[in-house]
Design a protein around this motif. Structure first.
Motif, mmCIF file in Angstrom:
data_model
loop_
_atom_site.group_PDB
_atom_site.id
_atom_site.type_symbol
_atom_site.label_atom_id
_atom_site.label_comp_id
_atom_site.label_asym_id
_atom_site.label_seq_id
_atom_site.Cartn_x
_atom_site.Cartn_y
_atom_site.Cartn_z
ATOM 1 N N ASN A 1 -5.817 -0.453 -0.325
ATOM 2 C CA ASN A 1 -5.429 0.391 -1.458
ATOM 3 C C ASN A 1 -6.532 1.375 -1.822
ATOM 4 O O ASN A 1 -6.274 2.560 -2.071
ATOM 5 C CB ASN A 1 -5.093 -0.476 -2.675
ATOM 6 C CG ASN A 1 -3.848 -1.306 -2.477
ATOM 7 O OD1 ASN A 1 -3.079 -1.102 -1.541
ATOM 8 N ND2 ASN A 1 -3.642 -2.272 -3.357
ATOM 9 N N CYS B 1 0.835 -1.199 0.000
ATOM 10 C CA CYS B 1 0.000 0.000 0.000
ATOM 11 C C CYS B 1 0.873 1.254 0.000
ATOM 12 O O CYS B 1 0.598 2.219 -0.730
ATOM 13 C CB CYS B 1 -0.935 -0.009 1.210
ATOM 14 S SG CYS B 1 -2.071 1.397 1.253
ATOM 15 N N LEU C 1 2.124 2.181 -3.351
ATOM 16 C CA LEU C 1 1.135 2.948 -4.112
ATOM 17 C C LEU C 1 1.261 4.436 -3.786
ATOM 18 O O LEU C 1 1.216 5.293 -4.681
ATOM 19 C CB LEU C 1 -0.268 2.420 -3.790
ATOM 20 C CG LEU C 1 -1.484 3.041 -4.468
ATOM 21 C CD1 LEU C 1 -2.604 2.011 -4.551
ATOM 22 C CD2 LEU C 1 -1.998 4.270 -3.733
#
Length: 293
Positions: A201, A157, A160
């Protein structure tokens, strides 16, 4: 939010190819909206601004007007939505990074110092190309580049977060007009689908990171895509859901559709989608680390 508020002038009264309207920015507009943003945050309940207050104490240099402007642009200058996104961002950032790293610089040797493995896997990869008609940057998303034996959910995560910030930083077009996600499902396996990871996410994208997704092209969806999408819809807002376009069929058919309907020619698409762009993701990461980014 795709429509700017009434007190914000438009570049055009007609939506673009992604159905979006764009504010006509000026120094006066930015100055006025930043002032309104500051005032709105001051008036928000303390339990919603706790993360912001911690950031003000521990990393005030990161909270400059350019940083706050990204949130206003993500919400097309709706001050209330931008302020709420900003507060949610700091709440999530502290939650995802922990108090020891949340306030460090957003660099590979700073806040992301423990996430090099997940970042190098290339779950999300900036392509370095742009949508021909608008200049929006393209980002490749490849869910097959997940390997829970090498990273935690939290680390993936955070990878990202790194990619989003790397694309947005100093890129006015990405901030103002958004980004194009190109998702390939060619080689992803059902065992790689992780509901908890997807939730984590999506919570970072929806109403948190200052990212304006113009369109997400889901290319070559796997057979189990309907199951995955049903889960994703639980965590995505209405606006993002409406931006998803699904493209099935042969490589030739998908490429033709992307070019004919969306103006994405082979020279801006990755080889994973029969395009011309060879992505050296690990090389890109190394260059950024060498540059202190």
């Amino acid at each position: 939010m795709s429509t700017p508020p009434p007190d914000v002038p438009l570049e055009s009264s007609e939506p673009d190819g992604c159905g979006q309207l764009h504010p006509k920015e000026s120094p006066e507009l930015i100055k006025r909206k930043l002032q309104e943003f500051h005032e709105f945050v001051k008036e928000m309940p303390q339990d919603e601004t706790a993360g912001v207050h911690q950031a003000q104490d521990k990393c005030p240099d990161q909270l400059d007007d350019d940083f706050k402007l990204m949130f206003l642009r993500a919400e097309v200058f709706h001050v209330d939505l931008a302020a709420k996104r900003y507060c949610k961002y700091w709440e999530r950032r502290i939650e995802r990074f922990g108090p020891d790293k949340a306030f460090l610089p957003l660099t590979l040797d700073g806040a992301f110092k423990d996430d090099h493995v997940a970042i190098n896997l290339g779950f999300m990869q900036p392509l370095g190309t742009r949508e021909p008609n608008t200049g929006r940057p393209l980002i490749l998303v490849d869910p097959s580049h997940q390997d829970r034996s090498q990273h935690t959910r939290e680390s993936l995560c955070r990878s990202l977060w790194y990619m989003v910030h790397s694309v947005l930083k100093d890129d006015d077009v990405a901030q103002r007009k958004g980004v194009v996600l190109v998702v390939t499902g060619k080689t992803v396996k059902f065992g790689q689908f992780d509901r908890a990871q997807a939730k984590m996410n999506m919570e970072s994208i929806s109403g948190c990171l200052p990212l304006r997704i113009s369109v997400a092209h889901m290319c070559h969806p796997p057979k189990f895509f309907a199951i995955v999408f049903a889960v994703m819809k639980l965590f995505l807002g209405d606006t993002v859901r409406k931006r998803i376009r699904v493209h099935s069929g042969s490589d030739k058919h998908v490429v033709k559709t992307l070019e004919k309907k969306f103006g994405l020619t082979k020279d801006v698409l990755p080889t994973e989608l029969s395009g011309a762009i060879v992505v050296d993701h690990q090389g890109w990461v190394k260059k950024r680390q060498d540059a202190g980014l």
